[in-house]
Design a protein around this motif. Structure first.
Motif, PDB file in Angstrom:
ATOM      1  N   UNK A 178     -64.389 -18.894  24.861  1.00  6.60           N
ATOM      2  CA  UNK A 178     -64.063 -19.934  23.874  1.00  6.60           C
ATOM      3  C   UNK A 178     -63.937 -21.297  24.550  1.00  6.60           C
ATOM      4  N   UNK A 179     -63.239 -21.352  25.697  1.00 10.24           N
ATOM      5  CA  UNK A 179     -63.081 -22.623  26.413  1.00 10.24           C
ATOM      6  C   UNK A 179     -64.436 -23.142  26.888  1.00 10.24           C
ATOM      7  N   UNK A 180     -65.299 -22.232  27.395  1.00  9.73           N
ATOM      8  CA  UNK A 180     -66.641 -22.632  27.821  1.00  9.73           C
ATOM      9  C   UNK A 180     -67.460 -23.173  26.671  1.00  9.73           C
ATOM     10  N   UNK A 181     -67.387 -22.527  25.498  1.00  9.25           N
ATOM     11  CA  UNK A 181     -68.118 -22.978  24.315  1.00  9.25           C
ATOM     12  C   UNK A 181     -67.652 -24.356  23.868  1.00  9.25           C
ATOM     13  N   UNK A 182     -66.349 -24.573  23.870  1.00  7.22           N
ATOM     14  CA  UNK A 182     -65.794 -25.879  23.498  1.00  7.22           C
ATOM     15  C   UNK A 182     -66.304 -26.960  24.445  1.00  7.22           C
ATOM     16  N   UNK A 183     -66.341 -26.674  25.736  1.00  9.90           N
ATOM     17  CA  UNK A 183     -66.816 -27.657  26.728  1.00  9.90           C
ATOM     18  C   UNK A 183     -68.297 -27.986  26.482  1.00  9.90           C
ATOM     19  N   UNK A 184     -69.108 -26.969  26.188  1.00  8.44           N
ATOM     20  CA  UNK A 184     -70.534 -27.200  25.925  1.00  8.44           C
ATOM     21  C   UNK A 184     -70.722 -28.059  24.677  1.00  8.44           C
ATOM     22  N   UNK A 185     -69.986 -27.718  23.587  1.00  9.45           N
ATOM     23  CA  UNK A 185     -70.082 -28.494  22.333  1.00  9.45           C
ATOM     24  C   UNK A 185     -69.667 -29.941  22.567  1.00  9.45           C
ATOM     25  N   UNK A 186     -68.577 -30.146  23.320  1.00  7.82           N
ATOM     26  CA  UNK A 186     -68.101 -31.514  23.608  1.00  7.82           C
ATOM     27  C   UNK A 186     -69.139 -32.274  24.428  1.00  7.82           C
ATOM     28  N   UNK A 187     -69.787 -31.581  25.380  1.00  8.77           N
ATOM     29  CA  UNK A 187     -70.822 -32.225  26.198  1.00  8.77           C
ATOM     30  C   UNK A 187     -72.020 -32.640  25.366  1.00  8.77           C
ATOM     31  N   UNK A 188     -72.482 -31.743  24.452  1.00  9.49           N
ATOM     32  CA  UNK A 188     -73.613 -32.056  23.579  1.00  9.49           C
ATOM     33  C   UNK A 188     -73.266 -33.218  22.667  1.00  9.49           C
ATOM     34  N   UNK A 189     -72.055 -33.217  22.121  1.00  7.85           N
ATOM     35  CA  UNK A 189     -71.618 -34.292  21.227  1.00  7.85           C
ATOM     36  C   UNK A 189     -71.608 -35.623  21.973  1.00  7.85           C
ATOM     37  N   UNK A 190     -71.105 -35.606  23.217  1.00  8.98           N
ATOM     38  CA  UNK A 190     -71.065 -36.847  23.998  1.00  8.98           C
ATOM     39  C   UNK A 190     -72.474 -37.363  24.266  1.00  8.98           C
TER      40      UNK A 190
END
Length: 200
Positions: A178-190
């Protein structure tokens, strides 16, 4: 009939309550030092241990006293189905003085230190016959013969239980995912926001 003062309270009642107050103070003064500064014997936070057959076990015991010690007597005893066997004993002459410890059983070693108020022992090469209750006993003559003790229970097993960590591994894996997925989503959004600002 009891005399009454100007406030209407009974004088005899006040005298009785004053006598009770003085008696209570006298008892508190007499018992106070013994209840507050008395000897305390402890085997620590854990009062039992599970150990493997053939291993060596530390039986912990410490003492403390606010009024100090003088010729503190202590011993360790093993309770074998109601029969108590003395493992060792000694007298500590004064705070910090090294006691001459008498050991009465094989495989018992005194490892304590009077400098740290420690009267622990080691049991070497334990067997199933060593399973049971061990009592750490102490008496401080400064306390007029009060006895203090703490009990430590030894459980001897053939092999240690394996702890099943499956649930812990699953929880940690899910949380990590879950933490890894959140980091990936935040990176894509940025990245998306960055390219949108560049186009504008």
């Amino acid at each position: 009939m009891a005399s009454v003062d100007s406030t209407g309270s009974s004088v005899s009642r006040r005298l009785r309550s004053g006598d009770l107050l003085h008696a209570g103070l006298a008892v508190a003064l007499l018992l106070g030092p013994w209840s507050v500064g008395g000897l305390v014997v402890s085997t620590g936070r854990v009062s039992s241990i599970e150990a493997m057959n053939g291993s060596t076990v530390l039986l912990p015991c410490t003492y403390s006293s606010c009024i100090g010690i003088k010729n503190l007597y202590f011993n360790w005893q093993f309770n074998d189905n109601g029969t108590k066997y003395k493992l060792c004993d000694a007298v500590i002459p004064d705070d910090g003085e090294v006691p001459w410890v008498h050991v009465y059983q094989d495989r018992v070693e005194f490892v304590g230190s009077s400098e740290s108020n420690n009267i622990s022992i080691l049991l070497w090469n334990i067997t199933f016959e060593d399973e049971g209750e061990y009592t750490c006993f102490a008496r401080n003559p400064k306390e007029k013969g009060h006895n203090h003790s703490a009990i430590f229970t030894l459980i001897v097993v053939d092999q240690m239980k394996e702890v099943d960590n499956t649930l812990t591994v699953i929880i940690v894996s899910v949380l990590g995912g879950v933490i890894g997925l959140v980091i990936i989503v935040m990176g894509i959004k940025a990245l998306v926001i960055h390219f949108q600002l560049k186009d504008d």
